[in-house]
Design a protein around this motif. Sequence first.
Motif, mmCIF file in Angstrom:
data_model
loop_
_atom_site.group_PDB
_atom_site.id
_atom_site.type_symbol
_atom_site.label_atom_id
_atom_site.label_comp_id
_atom_site.label_asym_id
_atom_site.label_seq_id
_atom_site.Cartn_x
_atom_site.Cartn_y
_atom_site.Cartn_z
ATOM 1 N N LEU A 135 23.131 -48.635 20.598
ATOM 2 C CA LEU A 135 23.709 -48.758 21.931
ATOM 3 C C LEU A 135 23.345 -47.576 22.832
ATOM 4 C CD1 LEU A 135 25.611 -50.365 23.797
ATOM 5 C CD2 LEU A 135 27.533 -49.140 22.772
ATOM 6 N N SER A 136 23.245 -46.380 22.249
ATOM 7 C CA SER A 136 22.973 -45.192 23.084
ATOM 8 C C SER A 136 21.627 -45.320 23.798
ATOM 9 C CB SER A 136 23.010 -43.921 22.226
ATOM 10 O OG SER A 136 22.136 -44.065 21.123
ATOM 11 N N LEU A 137 20.612 -45.846 23.095
ATOM 12 C CA LEU A 137 19.299 -46.010 23.730
ATOM 13 C C LEU A 137 19.354 -47.108 24.804
ATOM 14 C CD1 LEU A 137 16.375 -44.784 23.433
ATOM 15 C CD2 LEU A 137 15.796 -46.928 22.272
ATOM 16 N N VAL A 138 20.157 -48.140 24.532
ATOM 17 C CA VAL A 138 20.356 -49.204 25.522
ATOM 18 C C VAL A 138 20.913 -48.607 26.814
ATOM 19 C CG1 VAL A 138 21.741 -51.254 26.082
ATOM 20 C CG2 VAL A 138 20.639 -51.049 23.823
ATOM 21 N N ARG A 139 21.914 -47.770 26.664
ATOM 22 C CA ARG A 139 22.519 -47.143 27.850
ATOM 23 C C ARG A 139 21.479 -46.311 28.610
ATOM 24 N NH1 ARG A 139 27.895 -48.277 27.079
ATOM 25 N NH2 ARG A 139 28.905 -47.701 25.112
ATOM 26 N N GLU A 140 20.661 -45.608 27.854
ATOM 27 C CA GLU A 140 19.599 -44.809 28.462
ATOM 28 C C GLU A 140 18.634 -45.706 29.257
ATOM 29 O OE1 GLU A 140 16.184 -41.893 26.706
ATOM 30 O OE2 GLU A 140 18.007 -42.032 25.488
ATOM 31 N N GLY A 141 18.289 -46.846 28.654
ATOM 32 C CA GLY A 141 17.380 -47.786 29.317
ATOM 33 C C GLY A 141 17.978 -48.339 30.604
ATOM 34 N N ILE A 142 19.252 -48.645 30.573
ATOM 35 C CA ILE A 142 19.930 -49.173 31.768
ATOM 36 C C ILE A 142 19.866 -48.138 32.900
ATOM 37 C CG2 ILE A 142 22.177 -49.876 32.707
ATOM 38 C CD1 ILE A 142 22.801 -51.028 29.863
ATOM 39 N N GLU A 143 20.152 -46.884 32.573
ATOM 40 C CA GLU A 143 20.100 -45.823 33.587
ATOM 41 C C GLU A 143 18.697 -45.684 34.172
ATOM 42 O OE1 GLU A 143 22.631 -44.441 35.068
ATOM 43 O OE2 GLU A 143 23.633 -45.875 33.736
ATOM 44 N N LEU A 144 17.709 -45.746 33.263
ATOM 45 C CA LEU A 144 16.308 -45.605 33.666
ATOM 46 C C LEU A 144 15.914 -46.719 34.647
ATOM 47 C CD1 LEU A 144 14.201 -43.491 32.740
ATOM 48 C CD2 LEU A 144 13.386 -45.160 31.061
ATOM 49 N N CYS A 145 16.289 -47.934 34.335
ATOM 50 C CA CYS A 145 15.961 -49.079 35.196
ATOM 51 C C CYS A 145 16.617 -48.922 36.565
ATOM 52 C CB CYS A 145 16.413 -50.393 34.563
ATOM 53 S SG CYS A 145 15.381 -50.918 33.186
ATOM 54 N N ARG A 146 17.875 -48.508 36.542
ATOM 55 C CA ARG A 146 18.590 -48.358 37.824
ATOM 56 C C ARG A 146 17.966 -47.249 38.667
ATOM 57 N NH1 ARG A 146 24.666 -48.944 35.288
ATOM 58 N NH2 ARG A 146 24.719 -51.228 35.238
ATOM 59 N N LYS A 147 17.665 -46.141 38.019
ATOM 60 C CA LYS A 147 17.119 -44.979 38.714
ATOM 61 C C LYS A 147 15.773 -45.298 39.384
ATOM 62 C CE LYS A 147 15.320 -40.431 37.471
ATOM 63 N NZ LYS A 147 14.938 -39.689 36.271
ATOM 64 N N HIS A 148 14.925 -46.079 38.646
ATOM 65 C CA HIS A 148 13.578 -46.342 39.162
ATOM 66 C C HIS A 148 13.465 -47.696 39.877
ATOM 67 C CE1 HIS A 148 11.561 -42.879 37.281
ATOM 68 N NE2 HIS A 148 12.439 -43.037 36.282
ATOM 69 N N GLY A 149 14.581 -48.407 39.990
ATOM 70 C CA GLY A 149 14.505 -49.727 40.641
ATOM 71 C C GLY A 149 13.580 -50.686 39.916
ATOM 72 N N ILE A 150 13.683 -50.678 38.593
ATOM 73 C CA ILE A 150 12.811 -51.533 37.776
ATOM 74 C C ILE A 150 13.367 -52.963 37.741
ATOM 75 C CG2 ILE A 150 12.112 -51.976 35.386
ATOM 76 C CD1 ILE A 150 11.974 -48.896 35.047
ATOM 77 N N GLY A 151 12.469 -53.945 37.918
ATOM 78 C CA GLY A 151 12.921 -55.336 38.026
ATOM 79 C C GLY A 151 12.592 -56.209 36.845
ATOM 80 N N SER A 152 11.862 -55.698 35.870
ATOM 81 C CA SER A 152 11.526 -56.521 34.698
ATOM 82 C C SER A 152 11.251 -55.621 33.502
ATOM 83 C CB SER A 152 10.313 -57.406 34.984
ATOM 84 O OG SER A 152 9.192 -56.615 35.321
ATOM 85 N N ILE A 153 11.274 -56.221 32.316
ATOM 86 C CA ILE A 153 11.124 -55.449 31.079
ATOM 87 C C ILE A 153 10.032 -56.068 30.215
ATOM 88 C CG2 ILE A 153 12.334 -54.557 29.028
ATOM 89 C CD1 ILE A 153 14.959 -54.890 30.494
#
Lengths: 387, 387
Positions: free
Chosen positions: B74-92
Amino acid sequence: MLDFVFSNATKIIFGRGTEMKTGQEISRYGKKVLLHYGGGSIKKSGLYDRIVESLRKAGVEAIELGGVMPNPRLSLVREGIELCRKHGIGSILAVGGGSVIDSAKAIGIGVPYTGDVWDFYSTGRKVEEMLPLGVVLTIPAAGSESSGGSVITNEDGLYKRSANSVNMRPKFAIMNPELTFTLPPYQTAVGAVDIMSHVMERYFTNVKNVDFTDRLCEATLKTMIVNTPIVLKEPDNYEARAEIMWASTIAHNDLLGTGRIGDWATHGIEHELSAIYDIAHGGGLAIMWPAWMKYVYKHDIERFAQFACRVWNVEPDFRNPEKTALEGIESLKGFFLSLGIPVTLTGAGIPSDRFEEMARKATEKGPLGNFVRLKKEDVEKIYRLAL
Amino acid sequence: MLDFVFSNATKIIFGRGTEMKTGQEISRYGKKVLLHYGGGSIKKSGLYDRIVESLRKAGVEAIELGGVMPNPRLSLVREGIELCRKHGIGSILAVGGGSVIDSAKAIGIGVPYTGDVWDFYSTGRKVEEMLPLGVVLTIPAAGSESSGGSVITNEDGLYKRSANSVNMRPKFAIMNPELTFTLPPYQTAVGAVDIMSHVMERYFTNVKNVDFTDRLCEATLKTMIVNTPIVLKEPDNYEARAEIMWASTIAHNDLLGTGRIGDWATHGIEHELSAIYDIAHGGGLAIMWPAWMKYVYKHDIERFAQFACRVWNVEPDFRNPEKTALEGIESLKGFFLSLGIPVTLTGAGIPSDRFEEMARKATEKGPLGNFVRLKKEDVEKIYRLAL
């Protein structure tokens, strides 16, 4: 196994009473729909009323076009295209079996196309766009409810041709096995032949190492072999009707063909029969399969022996695989006979006087089939083997 | 057969060299992607370089997040969510096996959600939305490449929980069997167990008249039984790797479960094992299946006898169906053993001192399983049977 791309987004809504969800589902694609159907059977059964009620509740306006015949005709397709254009219709609801669905697909690709819709069938022109299509299935046979195919007959010359594209898959298919309780025995039987044919066209391939899809094909055929006799004895056996209905979709939604090259000669050979004689497609297939198999089995005796053992429970004879292979073909023929349908042209009252013409038409775009390439003379011989 | 709704739109792009299509496929969903992967293996193999090149050619900018571990955290998931929000990422884009894909799904549902992403796993909160997800599959096992499921481990208490929704299916999955040539024997074997487990969880059902899906399940299991020993002997056998890879997807894309209620107790029992001991999921399953089967087979001896005969070619003994059923269970256990993996907890070096805790956690939301409902005491007994 060959490389492949597979996707099938058709939403299957399966079970009792699901036709009441029609309005809700189709309304996602607009509020004005072409309601396309065949003869009077859906009116007699009450299905028509339930569909209309469901559309009304969802606030969907229906413009009707009935009258689709088996081996659906190009003239009605043209009429449907005009109707959609005139009324600004944005989606289609097909209520019926393969003929209605195929006709609806032809209308759906014809409306946004500026040329003649027959182009897609006669020249193999690529389909880029189709009006959103929903289906309420009443006959499990053609698999058109989630396939990307459509077969239309052009009355001008009695040509029966197909168009195929992933863009022609319906958006959804409502499948209530109860709706098939009233199918007459003959239609039930030829529907089963049609389903099995879709599997066998894919099964007989020259592609090696197709273990998984082989087994999926065999599983589907066995399901048909077990359940078809049940529904012929007990037409309102929900469970067996359900097995057949779900198998009919899987048989032709392209999953079973992934990584393989199908044959499709028997379909081509049959299409000339039903284009001229108006025999049911499955009825023609029941006649042509044993003849085609006898003509080609030596091309890959091992595959036919596997078919015999795994599908028909023939005891393998490794000292005489040809005998095993032939027993499989006889089992198939015997099974079709046991369903009460003719397995010879003579039995179906079809004369031999137009074999040359049919063979010529069937091969006018080149040899038929991929498992064995069949020229005009081969096709003519296969018609003779079917007498 | 039960009523069902089935749709699976994941586009499968299968075959040699297909990873070169990654950029083209993912660019349909935007020009900024989170590139999510595990350890260094994709860098060593050169896959990473090919993916990056493909993204570059398609004009897609990649923000990277590697480091996904087996039993993704879960900790890495949370990190990924922050990263996406910070960079305005729209897909994975997930490059890896089930752990990477499951982690990517968790990130994808977490980004548009205002609450805590663990809600979807702990409370069963319904998933309405996920960032578009593409997959390049490197391990055939979890089936996550076209399933709507994700399993995440919360390090805070070592809970392993799942979220499921049709909205969590990837948009596409690129599947090149060549990428699996370098999988070590153990990972190949436990991957096979995982695949077979997805089929068996669906196979053991109380729903009657599920003939077609029974046969599809059996076909998938037989494919695994034939092809897994081949790839263990010949790791670079493309054809056998391809059979397994395609079977892994079908085993868990929900087709085999249509009209049925699966059991899923064994998964629940196993999750507690791998949450604590960090054994591979498939490794835990290989241990728990024979124990679960021995504990429950009397509930439906006929189904276990069918499993024995149709899947394991056990000779049916109609005077003693229990013997036939037990032979099937022994065949399964023997098969797992033949793959070189432990089939007991003792063999895997797992002690008995936390059975009570594991059984309690496994059943804290209520009894496990649908085929037989298992309470805490039952689960504890099954752990003991697995010693």
